[in-house]
Design an enzyme around this catalytic site. Sequence first.
Site, PDB file in Angstrom:
ATOM      1  N   SER A  86       0.841  -1.187   0.000  1.00 32.55           N
ATOM      2  CA  SER A  86       0.000   0.000   0.000  1.00 32.55           C
ATOM      3  C   SER A  86       0.881   1.243   0.000  1.00 32.55           C
ATOM      4  O   SER A  86       1.775   1.389   0.830  1.00 32.55           O
ATOM      5  CB  SER A  86      -0.892  -0.009   1.246  1.00 32.55           C
ATOM      6  OG  SER A  86      -1.686   1.143   1.292  1.00 32.55           O
ATOM      7  N   GLY A  87       0.636   2.132  -0.975  1.00 33.13           N
ATOM      8  CA  GLY A  87       1.442   3.340  -1.100  1.00 33.13           C
ATOM      9  C   GLY A  87       2.572   3.219  -2.089  1.00 33.13           C
ATOM     10  O   GLY A  87       3.337   4.169  -2.277  1.00 33.13           O
ATOM     11  N   THR A 124      -2.255   2.020  -7.852  1.00 33.11           N
ATOM     12  CA  THR A 124      -3.415   2.691  -8.430  1.00 33.11           C
ATOM     13  C   THR A 124      -2.986   3.740  -9.453  1.00 33.11           C
ATOM     14  O   THR A 124      -3.604   3.880 -10.519  1.00 33.11           O
ATOM     15  CB  THR A 124      -4.251   3.342  -7.310  1.00 33.11           C
ATOM     16  OG1 THR A 124      -4.666   2.340  -6.389  1.00 33.11           O
ATOM     17  CG2 THR A 124      -5.466   4.042  -7.876  1.00 33.11           C
ATOM     18  N   ASN A 153      -0.744   5.598   3.007  1.00 32.86           N
ATOM     19  CA  ASN A 153      -1.133   6.003   1.663  1.00 32.86           C
ATOM     20  C   ASN A 153      -2.342   6.906   1.752  1.00 32.86           C
ATOM     21  O   ASN A 153      -3.328   6.571   2.398  1.00 32.86           O
ATOM     22  CB  ASN A 153      -1.453   4.758   0.816  1.00 32.86           C
ATOM     23  CG  ASN A 153      -1.701   5.087  -0.629  1.00 32.86           C
ATOM     24  OD1 ASN A 153      -1.623   6.239  -1.042  1.00 32.86           O
ATOM     25  ND2 ASN A 153      -2.009   4.082  -1.412  1.00 32.86           N
ATOM     26  N   SER A 192      -5.367   4.972  -0.647  1.00 33.12           N
ATOM     27  CA  SER A 192      -5.193   3.522  -0.594  1.00 33.12           C
ATOM     28  C   SER A 192      -6.464   2.821  -1.069  1.00 33.12           C
ATOM     29  O   SER A 192      -7.568   3.117  -0.611  1.00 33.12           O
ATOM     30  CB  SER A 192      -4.884   3.077   0.838  1.00 33.12           C
ATOM     31  OG  SER A 192      -4.792   1.674   0.921  1.00 33.12           O
ATOM     32  N   SER A 193      -6.311   1.896  -1.999  1.00 31.03           N
ATOM     33  CA  SER A 193      -7.456   1.102  -2.472  1.00 31.03           C
ATOM     34  C   SER A 193      -7.835   0.112  -1.387  1.00 31.03           C
ATOM     35  O   SER A 193      -7.040  -0.749  -1.016  1.00 31.03           O
ATOM     36  CB  SER A 193      -7.097   0.348  -3.761  1.00 31.03           C
ATOM     37  OG  SER A 193      -6.793   1.244  -4.794  1.00 31.03           O
ATOM     38  N   GLY A 239      -1.917  -4.585  -1.576  1.00 34.75           N
ATOM     39  CA  GLY A 239      -0.613  -5.167  -1.300  1.00 34.75           C
ATOM     40  C   GLY A 239      -0.568  -5.796   0.076  1.00 34.75           C
ATOM     41  O   GLY A 239      -1.508  -5.702   0.879  1.00 34.75           O
ATOM     42  N   GLU A 246      -0.069  -6.359   3.842  1.00 35.06           N
ATOM     43  CA  GLU A 246      -0.277  -5.399   4.926  1.00 35.06           C
ATOM     44  C   GLU A 246       0.153  -5.987   6.264  1.00 35.06           C
ATOM     45  O   GLU A 246      -0.239  -7.108   6.619  1.00 35.06           O
ATOM     46  CB  GLU A 246      -1.748  -4.978   5.007  1.00 35.06           C
ATOM     47  CG  GLU A 246      -2.196  -4.127   3.825  1.00 35.06           C
ATOM     48  CD  GLU A 246      -3.587  -3.559   4.003  1.00 35.06           C
ATOM     49  OE1 GLU A 246      -3.955  -2.679   3.215  1.00 35.06           O
ATOM     50  OE2 GLU A 246      -4.290  -3.990   4.935  1.00 35.06           O
TER      51      GLU A 246
END
Length: 968
Positions: free
Chosen positions: A123-124, A128, A173, A176-177, A405, A407
């Site tokens: 994430s980050g 995306t 992020n 973040s999705s 991603g 985590e």
Amino acid sequence: MRYRASALGSDGVRVTMESALTARDRVGVQDFVLLENFTSEAAFIENLRRRFRENLIYTYIGPVLVSVNPYRDLQIYSRQHMERYRGVSFYEVPPHLFAVADTVYRALRTERRDQAVMISGESGAGKTEATKRLLQFYAETCPAPERGGAVRDRLLQSNPVLEAFGNAKTLRNDNSSRFGKYMDVQFDFKGAPVGGHILSYLLEKSRVVHQNHGERNFHVFYQLLEGGEEETLRRLGLERNPQSYLYLVKGQCAKVSSINDKSDWKVVRKALTVIDFTEDEVEDLLSIVASVLHLGNIHFAADEESNAQVTTENQLKYLTRLLSVEGSTLREALTHRKIIAKGEELLSPLNLEQAAYARDALAKAVYSRTFTWLVGKINRSLASKDVESPSWRSTTVLGLLDIYGFEVFQHNSFEQFCINYCNEKLQQLFIELTLKSEQEEYEAEGIAWEPVQYFNNKIICDLVEEKFKGIISILDEECLRPGEATDLTFLEKLEDTVKHHPHFLTHKLADQRTRKSLGRGEFRLLHYAGEVTYSVTGFLDKNNDLLFRNLKETMCSSKNPIMSQCFDRSELSDKKRPETVATQFKMSLLQLVEILQSKEPAYVRCIKPNDAKQPGRFDEVLIRHQVKYLGLMENLRVRRAGFAYRRKYEAFLQRYKSLCPETWPTWAGRPQDGVAVLVRHLGYKPEEYKMGRTKIFIRFPKTLFATEDALEVRRQSLGEREAHLSCHGGQPSVVSTTAICIQSWWRGTLGRRKATKRKWAAQTIRRLIRGFILRHASELLRELCIKNMVWKYCRSISPEWKQQLQQKAVASEIFKGKKDNYPQSVPRLFISTRVQAEPWELLPKPLQPGLCPQYAVPVVKYDRKGYKPRSRQLLLTPNAVVIVEDAKVKQRIDYANLTGQPGSRAAGGGPLAGAHLRVGGLSPWKNPHPPRSPSITFAGGPGRDGTIDFTPGSELLITKAKNGHLAV
């Protein structure tokens, strides 16, 4: 463009090369800097660091693109950059996301095979953003479809809408999705995008009601409050201040300086219009968003019996209007639970804790189902609406995978467990596909190589997903079993079942030292990316994801068009228990893996350089973790075990032929032979290269570097010679001759490409026409064949059988669906009992004078005494019923003497059964209304009655029973 490339030599001395060549002339230097003698992870990371400082955020490991998030705009995604990477070979330009995009697109068009770009990372890391840049590249560089750019606009505008409803600010992020996304883009045979489809995976709906410190709820709530018009907010009953809503303040960071919610709302509002949202649909959607905020502000108080009561009447009124439900029904559903026991419905009051749980469950269900509806709405917008457009089978598809991603937080729950399991599956797929594709290429080219050893994380995937013994199966079993199941009983079941697994650990199973870092309600999994400790608190509730029945009933009665689609009434009557969240997620992941395996993969591995989202900062510890998690070292070893560079003989010879007198300016033989002559002249050692069936394989980057340097020197010498000859008025220069050769070759290449394209187009059209003819010819032949079979059958049947079929058809029209035993009578043939019209002389004398019988049937008479059977004929004339024996009239009953015809089935028979006859004033039936087990009593003689017993059966059988009755 000047750039600098460096690598470590075999003696450890850093080799530095500078070149004034354009990036296009310098073939793939960035690809090879990673491969030269990188036996250690430290050398690999050092190379990433050096490139990151020079703003070179993209690096190749073979076909895999490594992307490091710069956390700033580098101005490398303009239209000019897109044009630079169009139609250029993968290794002829510096590494870039657009190079991967163009390579995938050209493979899709030339090979007509579906492609997929798998974007992965923490994430980050920029997944995306990479997805949006890929869509931007295809939207701006692909041919426009005939019906305009509507599809391209919708593909682009679907992103801000999905981000608003599915993305949120987290600690790592700002965008973040919080759901997984796989998008298929459909291209027609011209290469124009004509449609698309999106699959979403596991929205993190727990974020609706709770956020960790420093995190926010989904973007759309803040965007609506900041950017919504005053009139809209007034209608929805909302205030501008996010601090007024309980669901928006738990993370204590409603305002973020790096996020402009007001401008983002304008983008989302415009995007909704582009993807075919009507004004009414937008209003309904915003009503649902607002209702979630109002739900969070519903408060409860306990009455004298500790039962929860709603205390916020104003919020309840807004909810009633926004969701279009009955206020009293909603109030009752929030404070009571409906229980069905032994077919009876009971209402059980909720305490404060249970009421808060019901409120939050409703908010999560409303939001998550609305998100699912939103994805479906976008898919309907992306679907091709042109009737004449090609079907999915006649087009090619490019898939884009942007999924969460790995985590690891301070507190990891059910959501992190599912997300990390997803990453395990994709990591397994990535390693298998890269190793497989590499091995298949060497095998196809006849190159021997030794497989690289790598960690197979199948053992971890099996630990999670194995039937009956995996964590998901154990979790489901605990959720579904009767009795008091809790999160701790689930943990105990885990300990009993998988306690010997090397990748599983709990407080009970750990040694004395490890127990200090493990709580009693936690378990630890050793993932491919490292250890993660999960708290089992909430696992059962989140996996069950149950909504109280009366809450579901309330939402099913909603007049809001979107809610009525999200909550289907069929759920209320469906007795089957829905699948758990974990099982649904596992099945969707297996389908995703099948989709990806059916396509040609390309890989973008995203890395974030630091957790602070700061540009220019390179955190080596964090990046080392990601390098391990993404499997980059394994991929490097695969590339180093094989060959760093491979090229078709024709392309290699064309580029370097000027370095050998025998191949310059032209080579007349086979390209393979020309390459063999060229590499011998260049002094390649046997261990530096291999000759495949169609390609040359070069093992070391330094070999290619030396060849590139020699090519640069050769070009300079050719330029100097041209200048010298021009100054002295010499013969036509070598450069001029070369230019003529290049022009000639290029004209020939263009001509061949054009001819190939025209040939392909003609063959495609020919196949389409042939297929169209064959498909329609097949339908016509089938119809003719059926007609011919019917004609043959009709010609072959006999007159008697034709009469039977006609009678059966008439009987079907009359009795089908109206007579209980009609299906049993269908296979029985009709028996002809009609009396011949002539000669009438055989009829009894009383019937001859013009009284022709209309119907005749043989019957059997049973004597009253002894029930002896006697054959008779029953004749129906226009005026009377006549019973005849051997042409003698035995009995005649005029129709005028019939008083009624109830047609009792219980009486057992035909059209005269149960008829009331009066002959000489005597009624032969004493029981005109037979009982349920029918019997008929009749006058058998003076002072003695007879009885007929009727019994249902499959065949007609009439006998004298032992009790003296006549049994029918």
